[in-house]
Scaffold this motif. Structure first.
Motif, PDB file in Angstrom:
ATOM      1  N   ARG A 109      29.728  51.308  46.595  1.00  0.00           N
ATOM      2  CA  ARG A 109      30.259  51.482  45.228  1.00  0.00           C
ATOM      3  C   ARG A 109      31.626  50.803  45.084  1.00  0.00           C
ATOM      4  NH1 ARG A 109      27.940  56.501  46.634  1.00  0.00           N
ATOM      5  NH2 ARG A 109      26.042  56.931  45.427  1.00  0.00           N
ATOM      6  N   ILE A 112      30.840  47.241  44.444  1.00  0.00           N
ATOM      7  CA  ILE A 112      30.400  47.081  43.059  1.00  0.00           C
ATOM      8  C   ILE A 112      31.600  47.053  42.122  1.00  0.00           C
ATOM      9  CG2 ILE A 112      29.166  48.216  41.164  1.00  0.00           C
ATOM     10  CD1 ILE A 112      27.126  49.188  43.259  1.00  0.00           C
ATOM     11  N   GLY A 113      32.574  47.920  42.404  1.00  0.00           N
ATOM     12  CA  GLY A 113      33.796  47.931  41.599  1.00  0.00           C
ATOM     13  C   GLY A 113      34.533  46.598  41.675  1.00  0.00           C
ATOM     14  N   PHE A 115      33.102  43.655  42.290  1.00  0.00           N
ATOM     15  CA  PHE A 115      32.310  42.688  41.515  1.00  0.00           C
ATOM     16  C   PHE A 115      32.644  42.803  40.029  1.00  0.00           C
ATOM     17  CE2 PHE A 115      28.692  43.463  44.807  1.00  0.00           C
ATOM     18  CZ  PHE A 115      29.376  42.707  45.749  1.00  0.00           C
ATOM     19  N   GLU A 116      32.659  44.035  39.557  1.00  0.00           N
ATOM     20  CA  GLU A 116      32.880  44.252  38.123  1.00  0.00           C
ATOM     21  C   GLU A 116      34.295  43.894  37.709  1.00  0.00           C
ATOM     22  OE1 GLU A 116      31.669  48.312  37.666  1.00  0.00           O
ATOM     23  OE2 GLU A 116      29.517  47.784  37.485  1.00  0.00           O
ATOM     24  N   GLU A 117      35.270  44.198  38.573  1.00  0.00           N
ATOM     25  CA  GLU A 117      36.665  43.861  38.271  1.00  0.00           C
ATOM     26  C   GLU A 117      36.843  42.352  38.137  1.00  0.00           C
ATOM     27  OE1 GLU A 117      41.157  44.393  40.207  1.00  0.00           O
ATOM     28  OE2 GLU A 117      39.375  45.072  41.293  1.00  0.00           O
ATOM     29  N   ARG A 118      36.156  41.593  38.992  1.00  0.00           N
ATOM     30  CA  ARG A 118      36.261  40.131  38.970  1.00  0.00           C
ATOM     31  C   ARG A 118      35.229  39.489  38.052  1.00  0.00           C
ATOM     32  NH1 ARG A 118      38.868  38.037  43.893  1.00  0.00           N
ATOM     33  NH2 ARG A 118      39.670  39.791  45.107  1.00  0.00           N
ATOM     34  N   LYS A 119      34.431  40.326  37.381  1.00  0.00           N
ATOM     35  CA  LYS A 119      33.403  39.830  36.450  1.00  0.00           C
ATOM     36  C   LYS A 119      32.400  38.916  37.161  1.00  0.00           C
ATOM     37  CE  LYS A 119      36.199  40.236  32.232  1.00  0.00           C
ATOM     38  NZ  LYS A 119      37.243  41.067  32.849  1.00  0.00           N
ATOM     39  N   PRO A 121      28.667  38.444  38.321  1.00  0.00           N
ATOM     40  CA  PRO A 121      27.306  38.981  38.165  1.00  0.00           C
ATOM     41  C   PRO A 121      26.772  39.395  39.543  1.00  0.00           C
ATOM     42  CG  PRO A 121      27.546  36.847  37.066  1.00  0.00           C
ATOM     43  CD  PRO A 121      28.774  37.040  37.896  1.00  0.00           C
ATOM     44  N   TYR A 122      26.100  40.549  39.596  1.00  0.00           N
ATOM     45  CA  TYR A 122      25.647  41.009  40.907  1.00  0.00           C
ATOM     46  C   TYR A 122      24.265  41.625  40.845  1.00  0.00           C
ATOM     47  CZ  TYR A 122      26.922  45.770  39.422  1.00  0.00           C
ATOM     48  OH  TYR A 122      27.003  46.969  38.757  1.00  0.00           O
ATOM     49  N   ASN A 140      19.218  44.930  37.452  1.00  0.00           N
ATOM     50  CA  ASN A 140      19.920  44.184  38.489  1.00  0.00           C
ATOM     51  C   ASN A 140      19.678  44.799  39.867  1.00  0.00           C
ATOM     52  OD1 ASN A 140      21.563  46.465  38.165  1.00  0.00           O
ATOM     53  ND2 ASN A 140      23.392  45.352  38.841  1.00  0.00           N
ATOM     54  N   LYS A 162      20.687  35.459  36.925  1.00  0.00           N
ATOM     55  CA  LYS A 162      22.077  35.898  36.788  1.00  0.00           C
ATOM     56  C   LYS A 162      23.038  34.742  36.555  1.00  0.00           C
ATOM     57  CE  LYS A 162      21.320  40.258  37.328  1.00  0.00           C
ATOM     58  NZ  LYS A 162      21.535  41.184  36.191  1.00  0.00           N
TER      59      LYS A 162
END
Length: 390
Positions: A109, A112-113, A115-119, A121-122, A140, A162
């Motif tokens: 997790r 995942i955070g 990935f999302e912070e840096r935008k 796609p995952y 996804n 993606k």
């Protein structure tokens, strides 16, 4: 340029991340169809990022990276985790490999955070589905088995879905027309690579040919004679940054002029930031520290542009006693707070996400950032001219 010849900086970077023994290496081998990574039941077999250039349809040329386990520990383990984190800077698409028997853990997790912070796609790939069948909750997520090949083709398709090409930038093809003459100034000195041209020079030549224009390649001492003798007015002169001043003097004012480095900054999407950062050179004072960073590593020559010429020109231009620090390749400081200015190379060996990560890191730190060609053009008083056509 064939797919096998595509430089890594022009490939889509796909990173495989996850915990030790989640089966990252096995999955990478299944996706690439090769024994790229060493596979073992022993946790932590992958100790350094392993890279493989290949074609993955419908994307095209890609670079796949197998990273060390994110849950590694100890002094060496921590270094491996840092290398995995470092890979994120250049990752265009991330695949989080999860042991389907264990399920998502807190460290998954955490990734995942990131990935999302840096935008970024995952995809979450639940591996070892031959051991345990689980359902997926979103588009996804996918269950796979590197052992028996279950859903490997589907994983490739999901990776392809993606990828969204955000732009179709060109170095020069969008600013020249068929039939025009473009002169490229390429100095051949001790710093020039033996028997070849550097990547931006190759790319510009190829784009000129693709558009149906005419490329004339000369050394700096041949430029004036060439302009006078070819019988037509060239529409553009593109020069290596280190001979910018001489080329500017030999190029008539009615001919557009720029540099490979400025074109590369435009191509990578940070020219505006670089132009703004160059103006900060006027604010430098005694005792300031300037970071000079390069995206590749090479043997330093006695007149190396990054470590010798740029520091000399900066001291001459400012008249100040400035200190310099140098980083090359994947090395880039975590903390930029001690620098008054960052000057980066053109970034031809870095993909767009990586070079913009560095630019944004400087911007967020409040440190002006520019690149070689833009800084040199500013110090020589020709920045405005060199950007006029762009």
């Amino acid at each position: 340029m064939g797919l096998n010849d595509t430089p890594n900086s022009e490939r889509v970077h796909i990173g495989f991340f996850g915990m030790r023994n989640a089966g990252k290496s096995s999955l990478v081998n299944a996706v690439t169809g090769q024994d790229l990574s060493v596979v073992s039941d022993v946790c932590g077999t992958t100790t350094d990022p392993v890279k493989k250039a290949m074609e993955l349809l419908p994307i095209g040329p890609v670079l796949i990276t197998d990273t060390p386990g994110f849950d590694d520990y100890g002094s060496l383990g921590s270094m491996r985790v840092e290398k995995a984190k470092r890979t994120l800077a250049s990752t265009d698409i991330a695949v989080l490999v999860v042991d389907s028997e264990q399920g998502l853990c807190d460290m998954d997790r955490e990734l995942i955070g990131m990935f999302e912070e840096r935008k970024i796609p995952y995809i979450i790939a639940y591996n070892k589905s031959d051991m345990k069948k689980i359902g997926t909750a979103s588009d996804n997520e996918i269950t796979v088995s590197a052992l028996d090949g279950t859903n490997i083709y589907e994983l490739k398709e999901l990776i392809g879905s993606k990828y969204v090409k955000e732009h179709d930038r060109r170095l020069v093809a969008d600013i020249i027309r068929p039939g025009e003459y473009i002169i490229l100034v390429v100095p051949i000195d001790s710093a020039a690579p033996k028997g070849r041209l550097i990547l931006p020079q190759q790319q510009v030549i190829r784009e000129v040919l693709d558009i149906g224009a005419n490329a004339i390649v000369v050394r700096e001492n041949e430029l004036k004679k060439t302009i006078d003798s070819i019988g037509v007015r060239p529409s553009l002169v593109v020069t290596d940054s280190q001979v910018f001043e001489k080329v500017a003097k030999d190029t008539p004012d009615d001919i557009y002029l720029t540099s490979f480095s400025i074109l590369m900054a435009r191509y990578k999407g940070f020219l505006r930031i670089a132009a703004s950062g160059a103006r900060a050179i006027d604010e430098l004072k005694d005792g300031d520290v300037v970071l000079i960073s390069e995206g590749c590593t090479h043997h330093r020559q006695c007149e190396d542009i990054g470590t010798v010429k740029l520091p000399r020109w900066l001291r001459e231009y400012t008249g100040c006693d400035i200190s310099f620090e140098f980083f090359s390749g994947t090395g880039f400081p975590k903390d930029l707070g001690g620098y008054s200015l960052v000057i980066h190379c053109g970034g031809c060996m870095l993909n767009e996400r990586e070079i913009n990560y560095r630019m944004q890191k400087a911007y967020i730190s409040g440190v002006p950032v520019t690149n070689y060609g833009t800084a040199i053009a500013y110090m020589k008083g020709i920045l405005e001219r060199s950007m006029k056509m762009l």
